[in-house]
Scaffold this motif. Sequence first.
Motif, short mmCIF file in Angstrom:
data_model
loop_
_atom_site.label_atom_id
_atom_site.label_comp_id
_atom_site.label_asym_id
_atom_site.label_seq_id
_atom_site.Cartn_x
_atom_site.Cartn_y
_atom_site.Cartn_z
N GLU A 51 28.37 37.60 44.37
CA GLU A 51 29.26 36.49 44.04
C GLU A 51 28.64 35.60 42.97
N LEU A 52 27.35 35.28 43.13
CA LEU A 52 26.66 34.42 42.18
C LEU A 52 26.60 35.06 40.79
N PHE A 53 26.20 36.34 40.73
CA PHE A 53 26.08 37.02 39.45
C PHE A 53 27.45 37.25 38.82
N GLY A 54 28.47 37.47 39.66
CA GLY A 54 29.82 37.63 39.13
C GLY A 54 30.29 36.38 38.40
N VAL A 55 29.99 35.22 38.98
CA VAL A 55 30.33 33.95 38.33
C VAL A 55 29.54 33.81 37.02
N ALA A 56 28.24 34.15 37.06
CA ALA A 56 27.40 34.04 35.87
C ALA A 56 27.91 34.95 34.75
N TYR A 57 28.43 36.11 35.12
CA TYR A 57 28.97 37.05 34.12
C TYR A 57 30.38 36.66 33.68
N GLY A 58 30.99 35.69 34.35
CA GLY A 58 32.35 35.28 34.00
C GLY A 58 33.40 36.29 34.44
N ASP B 101 38.65 39.25 41.68
CA ASP B 101 39.12 40.57 42.10
C ASP B 101 38.34 41.69 41.42
N GLU B 102 38.05 41.50 40.14
CA GLU B 102 37.29 42.50 39.39
C GLU B 102 35.87 42.62 39.94
N ARG B 103 35.26 41.47 40.24
CA ARG B 103 33.90 41.49 40.81
C ARG B 103 33.89 42.15 42.18
N ALA B 104 34.88 41.84 43.02
CA ALA B 104 34.93 42.41 44.36
C ALA B 104 35.08 43.92 44.32
N ALA C 35 34.16 45.96 41.81
CA ALA C 35 32.92 46.53 41.29
C ALA C 35 31.83 46.48 42.35
N GLN C 36 31.80 45.41 43.12
CA GLN C 36 30.82 45.25 44.19
C GLN C 36 30.97 46.35 45.24
N LEU C 37 32.20 46.59 45.68
CA LEU C 37 32.46 47.62 46.67
C LEU C 37 32.07 48.99 46.14
N ARG C 38 32.40 49.27 44.90
CA ARG C 38 32.07 50.55 44.30
C ARG C 38 30.55 50.77 44.24
N LEU C 39 29.82 49.74 43.89
CA LEU C 39 28.36 49.86 43.80
C LEU C 39 27.72 50.00 45.18
N TYR C 40 28.27 49.30 46.17
CA TYR C 40 27.79 49.49 47.54
C TYR C 40 27.91 50.96 47.95
N GLU C 41 29.05 51.57 47.60
CA GLU C 41 29.30 52.95 47.99
C GLU C 41 28.44 53.92 47.18
N GLU C 42 28.34 53.68 45.87
CA GLU C 42 27.58 54.58 45.01
C GLU C 42 26.09 54.60 45.36
N LEU C 43 25.54 53.44 45.73
CA LEU C 43 24.13 53.35 46.05
C LEU C 43 23.85 53.32 47.55
N LEU D 110 26.89 45.44 37.58
CA LEU D 110 28.10 44.78 38.05
C LEU D 110 29.16 44.57 36.96
N PRO D 111 28.82 44.05 35.77
CA PRO D 111 29.86 43.81 34.76
C PRO D 111 30.17 45.02 33.90
#
Length: 223
Positions: free
Chosen positions: A107-114, A118-121, A123-131, A159-160
């Motif tokens: 959440e913090l890094f998503g805000v920092a990346y602007g 919904d896009e951050r969430a 990407a977050q879910l996808r990365l959780y699954e991939e790794l 993430l971005p």
Amino acid sequence: MGLGGNSSSDKGSGLVLAASGISKAYRQGVWPLRRRNQVLDGASLSIRSGEVIGLVGENGSGKSTLMQILVGALSADTGAVDLHGSLGYCPQRPVVFERLTCDEHFELFGVAYGMPRDERAAAQLRLYEELDFKRYAAERADRLSGGTLAKLNLALALLPDPSVLLLDEPYAGFDWDTYLRFWDLVAARRGSGRAFLVISHFIADEERFDRIIQLREGKAVQK
């Protein structure tokens, strides 16, 4: 050090990052015994979309120095870096906040990346699954194992979905399963044009790379 803008010729060639004539020296010791340690001496390299490049060299050859210059964390004495697209960086030592959970880091890094929520969430879910570390979503960083911390570190850089990702010893803390997942992740993203520069002391699976560049006597040499 200069940071250039896009040019039509570079876009046409698929160039995403170019470094030319990078030099960096450090002064060591105390006067009158101070000496100049030339770490980089006119090093140049280029990365195109879809490429996976390995950067190797002995300890002290300047790999991490060059990486820090490429990401703008360190100034070069001479030379220029031109970026065409977005840049991601995964440092060797994780940059995390001990008291924040994995979810809170995203959440913090998503805000920092602007990034939109919904896009951050997604990407977050996808990365959780991939790794494969979703089960640690609510775990604080200071309670994660070294391997899971390395996964979080990599995921935050991804993430971005940057155009080019610079990775400093990215799989040092990975087990074999995560190592294979890492390469699956790289293969999927390079298929959509993303580029990777991977720093390592040595590279075992050379067939996974398009090119391997060696830092030798301060210069970048095609291996």
